[in-house]
Scaffold this active site. Sequence first.
Site, PDB file in Angstrom:
ATOM      1  N   TYR A  71       0.830  -1.209   0.000  1.00 57.53           N
ATOM      2  CA  TYR A  71       0.000   0.000   0.000  1.00 57.53           C
ATOM      3  C   TYR A  71       0.865   1.260   0.000  1.00 57.53           C
ATOM      4  CZ  TYR A  71      -4.411  -2.468   0.513  1.00 57.53           C
ATOM      5  OH  TYR A  71      -5.518  -3.250   0.286  1.00 57.53           O
TER       6      TYR A  71
ATOM      7  N   GLN B 149     -13.383  -1.713  21.976  1.00 58.00           N
ATOM      8  CA  GLN B 149     -14.102  -1.214  20.801  1.00 58.00           C
ATOM      9  C   GLN B 149     -14.388  -2.336  19.811  1.00 58.00           C
ATOM     10  OE1 GLN B 149     -11.507   1.888  19.399  1.00 58.00           O
ATOM     11  NE2 GLN B 149     -10.326   0.529  18.107  1.00 58.00           N
TER      12      GLN B 149
ATOM     13  N   GLU C 215      -6.761   3.730   9.833  1.00 56.90           N
ATOM     14  CA  GLU C 215      -6.981   4.917   9.007  1.00 56.90           C
ATOM     15  C   GLU C 215      -6.117   4.779   7.767  1.00 56.90           C
ATOM     16  OE1 GLU C 215      -5.830   8.835   7.396  1.00 56.90           O
ATOM     17  OE2 GLU C 215      -4.579   7.884   8.914  1.00 56.90           O
TER      18      GLU C 215
END
Length: 188
Positions: free
Chosen positions: A114, A180, A137
């Site tokens: 990436y 989370q 992110e």
Amino acid sequence: MALKADCWIRRMALEHKLIDPFCDHQERVNNGKKIISYGLSSYGYDVRCANEFKIFTNINSAFVDPKNFDPASFVDVKNDVCIIPPNSFVLARTIEHFRIPRNILTICLGKSTYARCGIIVNVTPLEPEWEGHVTLEFSNTTNLPAKIYANEGVAQVIFLEADEVCEVSYKDRGGKYQGQTGVTLPKA
């Protein structure tokens, strides 16, 4: 602090659910197709991106304020591929759920596949006794749309072991991102 090797990661994943689900090797092919690798590596673990994305948009001409973030600044997408607009970003989460031991700190770095395309993966460290799915992110630093793939490798988690356990862990502090699930937006 010492870097933890694959045998330690394998043992911790199997005995203590450090990483769940856990792949004990580098997976490079899925259903006969080449994929961006994920799973256990020499000194870390390559995580996968789930198919839940929050694509940043500024249709409301809002300000980005970490103390008062407007959830309307995102468009929710559930798909195996996500297109990041030019010079924008997307939030996602890992497929893997983590349970970090009290004597371990992790650092997460984006995969070079990436990075070589101008897509930066940003994740803060996973502190001792943090637990949950990791919010990822992805920043598209190019002036072209960029593609990321769900269910494939996106970043590597590196485990560092301290000589002693910490006095106060993330769990002890009642950290706001403890436990989370899903893609978690900023909390003040």
